[in-house]
Design a protein around this motif. Sequence first.
Motif, PDB file in Angstrom:
ATOM      1  N   ASP A 116       0.822  -1.211   0.000  1.00  0.00           N
ATOM      2  CA  ASP A 116       0.000   0.000   0.000  1.00  0.00           C
ATOM      3  C   ASP A 116       0.856   1.260   0.000  1.00  0.00           C
ATOM      4  OD1 ASP A 116      -2.408  -1.302  -0.085  1.00  0.00           O
ATOM      5  OD2 ASP A 116      -2.929  -0.981   2.017  1.00  0.00           O
ATOM      6  N   GLU A 132      -6.551   8.326   2.173  1.00  0.00           N
ATOM      7  CA  GLU A 132      -6.711   7.120   2.984  1.00  0.00           C
ATOM      8  C   GLU A 132      -5.376   6.422   3.212  1.00  0.00           C
ATOM      9  OE1 GLU A 132      -9.027   2.798   2.805  1.00  0.00           O
ATOM     10  OE2 GLU A 132      -9.610   4.415   1.441  1.00  0.00           O
ATOM     11  N   CYS A 159      -0.530   6.370  10.692  1.00  0.00           N
ATOM     12  CA  CYS A 159      -1.048   5.692  11.884  1.00  0.00           C
ATOM     13  C   CYS A 159      -0.157   4.506  12.271  1.00  0.00           C
ATOM     14  CB  CYS A 159      -2.475   5.228  11.625  1.00  0.00           C
ATOM     15  SG  CYS A 159      -3.245   4.403  13.035  1.00  0.00           S
ATOM     16  N   ARG A 160       0.210   3.669  11.325  1.00  0.00           N
ATOM     17  CA  ARG A 160       0.973   2.454  11.658  1.00  0.00           C
ATOM     18  C   ARG A 160       2.476   2.617  11.516  1.00  0.00           C
ATOM     19  NH1 ARG A 160       2.436   1.275   6.671  1.00  0.00           N
ATOM     20  NH2 ARG A 160       0.869   0.733   5.089  1.00  0.00           N
ATOM     21  N   SER A 165      -3.117   8.485   5.602  1.00  0.00           N
ATOM     22  CA  SER A 165      -3.589   8.359   6.978  1.00  0.00           C
ATOM     23  C   SER A 165      -3.191   7.009   7.567  1.00  0.00           C
ATOM     24  CB  SER A 165      -5.106   8.531   7.015  1.00  0.00           C
ATOM     25  OG  SER A 165      -5.605   8.340   8.328  1.00  0.00           O
ATOM     26  N   GLN A 166      -3.320   5.965   6.772  1.00  0.00           N
ATOM     27  CA  GLN A 166      -2.959   4.614   7.209  1.00  0.00           C
ATOM     28  C   GLN A 166      -1.469   4.525   7.525  1.00  0.00           C
ATOM     29  OE1 GLN A 166      -4.394   0.953   4.933  1.00  0.00           O
ATOM     30  NE2 GLN A 166      -2.270   1.042   4.239  1.00  0.00           N
TER      31      GLN A 166
END
Length: 358
Positions: A232, A319, A326-327, A322-323
């Motif tokens: 991703d 999206e 976050c991780r 943001s992902q």
Amino acid sequence: MRLVGVEEELLLVDPGTGTVKAVAGQVLAHRGNDALQAELQREQLEFATRPCTRLEELAKQIREGRTHLAQKARSVGAEAVALATSPLPADPTLTLTPRYRRMAEAFGLTAHEQLTCGCHIHVEVGSTDEGVAVIDRIRPWLAPLIALSGNSPFWRGRDSSYASYRYQAWGRWPTAGPTELFGSGAAYQSLVRALLATQTTLDEGMIYFDARLSHRYPTVEVRVADVCLYADDTVLLACLVRGLVETAARDWRAGRPPDPVPAPVLRLAAWRASRSGLAGRLLHPRSHTPAPAADVVRHLLRYVTPALRDLGDLDPAEELLSQLLCRGSGVQAQRAAYAERGSLTDVVLTAIDRTTSW
């Protein structure tokens, strides 16, 4: 809509110990490997997507490419893993082509130790002049891509204290790194000819600028990123780079000049991004002064928002970013795996699963 394509380099490792394995030739000896290519060392391979217009198709090809390479590696008793350097000590073995032999003879230890895996993103341009205008205008925005992709904290069995030590190792090549403004396609080509005339760089393929005109395709090729642990994140990088290229081309057509920031400042920006990744402060591409990394990468997204909206890529870019924030990127995953058991083998084995999980 501009075509975009991706080249990813992956390590070949032992599935039990995590150490690198020199089996690239065995993998390539199997039929059905048209998308796979040898690299400098026999412990790595590269696959390339086809040019795509839609982000969904590019994502599909990236995942298929990783899966295909992983399956072929398993057929010879190895695993393919998306790590930009080997966490465990490695003594790479040269791929025995005439060109790579010449590189090893000319560059010695730089070539011998160069077991690094990058992600190269190609975006279509309409002409040499447009391509160089793009390169001139995206220069300040490349360092944040290093931070987003950071996936090489370990080098030769120890923690380097960098998020992307690959970028540091890659910087040993004489043409690697940021460039000054070119101003025109003719000026770019004149510099390339001058570099080749020194007989230091072996051929045009060794023009290793952070962003360059491809010598094979009608594209701008952005070369700063580590191979990403997560597929991703590769999709996000490709999305952002296409957005940068489109934004820069529009600015060029509108007569808006590039930022004249000197290359030494850009080199510092790239160094800081390589050092701390998303965990520290980056040089802001507008002010060239320190700012929180998350603020810088969000500003990058805002900068390319009009282009992404027109391309239909804005929602997935938001999206995916943001992902990632976050991780964390691959560097956080690698250090977390090491912190859990203190084993570099576990770092590699954990990364094997994440290379093809989505």
